[in-house]
Design an enzyme around this catalytic site. Structure first.
Site, PDB file in Angstrom:
ATOM      1  N   GLU A  27      -3.107  -2.697  -9.615  1.00 17.19           N
ATOM      2  CA  GLU A  27      -3.655  -2.955  -8.287  1.00 17.19           C
ATOM      3  C   GLU A  27      -4.786  -3.974  -8.402  1.00 17.19           C
ATOM      4  O   GLU A  27      -5.496  -4.014  -9.419  1.00 17.19           O
ATOM      5  CB  GLU A  27      -4.199  -1.638  -7.703  1.00 17.19           C
ATOM      6  CG  GLU A  27      -4.863  -1.816  -6.331  1.00 17.19           C
ATOM      7  CD  GLU A  27      -5.132  -0.505  -5.615  1.00 17.19           C
ATOM      8  OE1 GLU A  27      -4.963   0.563  -6.215  1.00 17.19           O
ATOM      9  OE2 GLU A  27      -5.519  -0.572  -4.420  1.00 17.19           O
ATOM     10  N   ASN A  72      -4.391   1.034  -2.135  1.00 17.48           N
ATOM     11  CA  ASN A  72      -5.123   0.803  -0.882  1.00 17.48           C
ATOM     12  C   ASN A  72      -5.310  -0.682  -0.600  1.00 17.48           C
ATOM     13  O   ASN A  72      -5.364  -1.107   0.554  1.00 17.48           O
ATOM     14  CB  ASN A  72      -6.492   1.488  -0.960  1.00 17.48           C
ATOM     15  CG  ASN A  72      -6.377   3.003  -1.106  1.00 17.48           C
ATOM     16  OD1 ASN A  72      -5.351   3.592  -0.787  1.00 17.48           O
ATOM     17  ND2 ASN A  72      -7.434   3.629  -1.590  1.00 17.48           N
ATOM     18  N   ASN A 172       1.471   1.867   1.614  1.00 22.02           N
ATOM     19  CA  ASN A 172       0.798   2.747   0.663  1.00 22.02           C
ATOM     20  C   ASN A 172      -0.016   3.809   1.395  1.00 22.02           C
ATOM     21  O   ASN A 172      -0.826   3.466   2.266  1.00 22.02           O
ATOM     22  CB  ASN A 172      -0.157   1.928  -0.225  1.00 22.02           C
ATOM     23  CG  ASN A 172      -0.931   2.794  -1.197  1.00 22.02           C
ATOM     24  OD1 ASN A 172      -0.360   3.299  -2.152  1.00 22.02           O
ATOM     25  ND2 ASN A 172      -2.224   2.976  -0.945  1.00 22.02           N
ATOM     26  N   GLU A 173       0.199   5.059   1.048  1.00 21.93           N
ATOM     27  CA  GLU A 173      -0.619   6.183   1.545  1.00 21.93           C
ATOM     28  C   GLU A 173      -0.959   6.023   3.029  1.00 21.93           C
ATOM     29  O   GLU A 173      -2.131   6.112   3.421  1.00 21.93           O
ATOM     30  CB  GLU A 173      -1.887   6.346   0.694  1.00 21.93           C
ATOM     31  CG  GLU A 173      -1.573   6.750  -0.722  1.00 21.93           C
ATOM     32  CD  GLU A 173      -2.785   7.115  -1.576  1.00 21.93           C
ATOM     33  OE1 GLU A 173      -3.930   6.935  -1.126  1.00 21.93           O
ATOM     34  OE2 GLU A 173      -2.572   7.589  -2.710  1.00 21.93           O
ATOM     35  N   TYR A 244      -3.626  13.018  -8.072  1.00 22.69           N
ATOM     36  CA  TYR A 244      -4.629  12.837  -9.136  1.00 22.69           C
ATOM     37  C   TYR A 244      -5.286  14.189  -9.394  1.00 22.69           C
ATOM     38  O   TYR A 244      -5.470  14.980  -8.473  1.00 22.69           O
ATOM     39  CB  TYR A 244      -5.681  11.818  -8.703  1.00 22.69           C
ATOM     40  CG  TYR A 244      -5.125  10.420  -8.554  1.00 22.69           C
ATOM     41  CD1 TYR A 244      -4.948   9.602  -9.664  1.00 22.69           C
ATOM     42  CD2 TYR A 244      -4.753   9.925  -7.312  1.00 22.69           C
ATOM     43  CE1 TYR A 244      -4.439   8.317  -9.535  1.00 22.69           C
ATOM     44  CE2 TYR A 244      -4.230   8.635  -7.170  1.00 22.69           C
ATOM     45  CZ  TYR A 244      -4.072   7.844  -8.288  1.00 22.69           C
ATOM     46  OH  TYR A 244      -3.555   6.581  -8.167  1.00 22.69           O
ATOM     47  N   GLU A 292       2.165   7.242  -8.036  1.00 26.41           N
ATOM     48  CA  GLU A 292       0.759   7.253  -8.501  1.00 26.41           C
ATOM     49  C   GLU A 292       0.474   8.641  -9.041  1.00 26.41           C
ATOM     50  O   GLU A 292       0.561   9.631  -8.286  1.00 26.41           O
ATOM     51  CB  GLU A 292      -0.225   6.930  -7.371  1.00 26.41           C
ATOM     52  CG  GLU A 292      -0.262   5.470  -6.990  1.00 26.41           C
ATOM     53  CD  GLU A 292      -1.399   5.144  -6.022  1.00 26.41           C
ATOM     54  OE1 GLU A 292      -2.472   5.761  -6.121  1.00 26.41           O
ATOM     55  OE2 GLU A 292      -1.171   4.269  -5.158  1.00 26.41           O
ATOM     56  N   GLN A 349      -3.685   3.690 -13.619  1.00 30.31           N
ATOM     57  CA  GLN A 349      -3.124   2.352 -13.676  1.00 30.31           C
ATOM     58  C   GLN A 349      -3.132   1.942 -15.150  1.00 30.31           C
ATOM     59  O   GLN A 349      -3.711   2.675 -15.946  1.00 30.31           O
ATOM     60  CB  GLN A 349      -3.947   1.419 -12.812  1.00 30.31           C
ATOM     61  CG  GLN A 349      -4.040   1.921 -11.365  1.00 30.31           C
ATOM     62  CD  GLN A 349      -4.662   0.926 -10.383  1.00 30.31           C
ATOM     63  OE1 GLN A 349      -4.914  -0.223 -10.699  1.00 30.31           O
ATOM     64  NE2 GLN A 349      -4.909   1.407  -9.170  1.00 30.31           N
TER      65      GLN A 349
HETATM   66  O1  AHR Z   1      -5.038   4.190  -7.822  1.00 28.34           O
HETATM   67  C1  AHR Z   1      -6.210   4.170  -7.065  1.00 28.34           C
HETATM   68  C2  AHR Z   1      -5.972   4.476  -5.591  1.00 28.34           C
HETATM   69  O2  AHR Z   1      -5.550   5.801  -5.443  1.00 28.34           O
HETATM   70  C3  AHR Z   1      -4.898   3.688  -4.907  1.00 28.34           C
HETATM   71  O3  AHR Z   1      -5.347   2.473  -4.428  1.00 28.34           O
HETATM   72  C4  AHR Z   1      -4.512   4.579  -3.763  1.00 28.34           C
HETATM   73  O4  AHR Z   1      -3.184   4.401  -3.371  1.00 28.34           O
HETATM   74  C5  AHR Z   1      -4.821   5.951  -4.250  1.00 28.34           C
HETATM   75  O5  AHR Z   1      -5.556   6.681  -3.342  1.00 28.34           O
END
Ligand code: AHR
Length: 501
Positions: A27, A72, A172-173, A244, A292, A349
């Protein structure tokens, strides 16, 4: 010592692993692109400015597919800013990460990096501030051979051959209030459907991923998936998941069990996708793109102190511990256990931003603790068949998940080599004896690689690797059974083969 068992037989399988299960995600965020994959002037940079030391580490990691350019970031991105003569590219405010984007790297440069790194691109389109028109133009720019406005623009920019990008995600999201141009499920469903149609009309061979929920805790989950898939079902191939994890309350027993949350998330999304399939009487199956996932929490408070509006600020620079590597191992095992439905997954990432690889500006690139479980799984399981192994394990108590198995394990058979690899995490603080019943795998030995450390908080750094794997003596198979001992708090690769190599 506690005992566990893993019973294998090649006739009991879950499914073949799609190599794209071992993807990653670059990203425009922090030092992922600038000072990460790209640092002109660095001693290891190639003629285009890409760091070859980073590229080598990404290749060795076994990454197969790379999502780009966000995240994002993509929800406020005008892709046109990043193509054409560099001197004419604008500097722009990136509202997602409160940074300045120079646009020195854009889609053409990313594709050069992807080709040189031998990874498949996975392109995201902006459905935050933009919509079908910009997405259609980007597909035309990337994939149409020539003779049209956008494809000729690519050629004029020095890229005669189409980029031939097959895999695309629709935003995305989009369910997240933090997202630029966030949408309700119905709003997103409409724009995703219309965007998918025009993208496919430009190139019918592309595969499309619809946005699922940003995480399992979202108030709109799983209604979001049901609404979005009901509208987009005939136009998309996959639904995305993001998640996450962090050890925020310093509760190691519960932390190492967080793969149970990932497992429940995957099961719920499969159930929702199949509910929509049933409702629509459809013969088509929607698979999952877990595009992700990682550990992300170490950098949270530090990031709040970073001044806005600089280029490539050191955002999301989590320094990972040994216990993080163990959880990453458990998450990889969980993804493998769902290999029949989770076809794509991206560790977010690769470099500097919540990453297995870190760089020092002008200096070395180094491997974090989490590098190793990913590398082992990607290289040993990237082309195998996941077995439906029978696993028994003693349990231990946790605050968050009740009693949890000490052993987290999955087995992957390599049909070409005839070997079977068991990936195993010992979540406990004592050694764990595991009896491997090798079934029809005709192995004579079990080779054993282990990642262990006395201190769960041990980290690596540019000065050296305190957490790194070691090869242990291979164990013989007698009467179809081998017994291996897993060190306390360890990630293990156990390869059942005709000889120890
Ligand atoms: O990977 C970091 C961020 O986590 C990304 O930009 C977003 O899609 C997610 O919230």
């Amino acid at each position: 010592m506690n005992n566990a068992t893993v019973t294998l037989h090649s006739e009991f399988s879950i499914g073949d692993v799609d190599p794209r299960l071992f993807g990653s995600f670059v990203e425009h965020l922090g030092r992922a692109v600038y000072e990460g994959i790209y640092e002109p002037g660095h001693p290891a940079a190639d003629a285009a400015g890409f760091r070859t030391d980073v590229r080598d580490l990404v290749r060795d990691l076994g990454v197969t597919v790379v999502r780009y350019p966000g995240g994002n970031f993509v929800s406020g991105y005008d892709w046109e800013d990043g193509v054409g003569p560099r001197a004419e590219r604008p500097r722009r405010l990136d509202l997602a990460w409160r940074s300045v984007e120079t646009n020195e790297i854009g889609v053409d440069e990313f594709m050069e990096w992807a080709r040189a790194t031998k990874v498949e691109p996975y392109m995201a389109v902006n459905l935050g501030t933009r919509g079908p028109e910009a997405a259609r133009d980007l597909v035309e720019y990337c994939n149409h051979p020539g003779g049209t406005r956008m494809s000729d623009r690519r050629i004029a920019n020095g890229r005669r051959d189409p980029h031939a990008i097959k895999l695309w995600c629709l935003g995305n999201e989009m369910d997240g209030p933090w997202q630029i141009g966030a949408k309700t499920a119905n709003e997103y469903a409409r724009v995703a459907t219309e965007t998918a149609k025009v993208m496919r009309w430009v190139d019918p061979t592309i595969e499309l991923v619809a946005c699922g929920s940003s995480n399992r805790g979202m108030a709109t989950f799983p209604e979001w998936e049901a609404t979005v898939l009901d509208a987009t079902y005939d136009h998309v191939d996959y639904i995305s998941l993001h998640s996450y994890y962090g050890n925020r309350s310093d509760d190691l027993p519960s932390y190492l069990a967080k793969s149970i949350d990932m497992d429940a998330f995957i099961r719920s999304v499969i159930a929702t996708a199949d509910y929509v399939k049933a409702k629509r009487r459809s013969a088509k199956r929607i698979d999952l793109s877990f595009d992700e996932w990682n550990v992300w929490f170490h950098s949270n408070s530090k990031d709040k102190e970073i001044e806005p509006w600089s280029v490539a600020p050191p955002l999301l620079e989590d320094i990972y511990t040994h216990e993080d590597a163990l959880l990453v191992g458990c998450l990889l095992i969980t993804l493998l256990k769902h290999a029949d439905r989770v076809r794509i997954a991206c560790l977010a990432q690769p470099v500097n931003v919540i990453a297995p690889i870190m760089t020092v500006k002008g200096g070395p690139a180094w491997r974090q603790t989490i590098y190793y479980p990913f590398m082992h799984a990607a290289t040993a399981a990237g082309r195998g068949t996941v077995l439906r192994a029978a696993v028994t394990s003693p349990t231990y108590p946790t605050e968050e998940f009740g009693d949890v198995d000490l052993l987290e394990a999955v087995a992957v058979r390599d049909p070409q080599m005839g070997s079977t690899t068991v990936f195993a995490v010992n979540r406990g603080r004592d050694p764990l004896a595991v009896e491997i019943r090798t079934g029809d795998s005709a192995g004579s030995t079990v080779a054993h690689t282990s990642l262990a450390h006395d201190d769960p908080k041990a980290t690596n750094g540019p000065d050296g690797e305190r957490v790194r794997p070691v090869d242990l003596p291979a164990q013989p198979v007698h009467g179809g059974i081998a017994t291996v001992t897993l060190a306390p708090l360890s990630w293990n690769v156990l390869k059942v083969a005709r000889d120890a190599r």
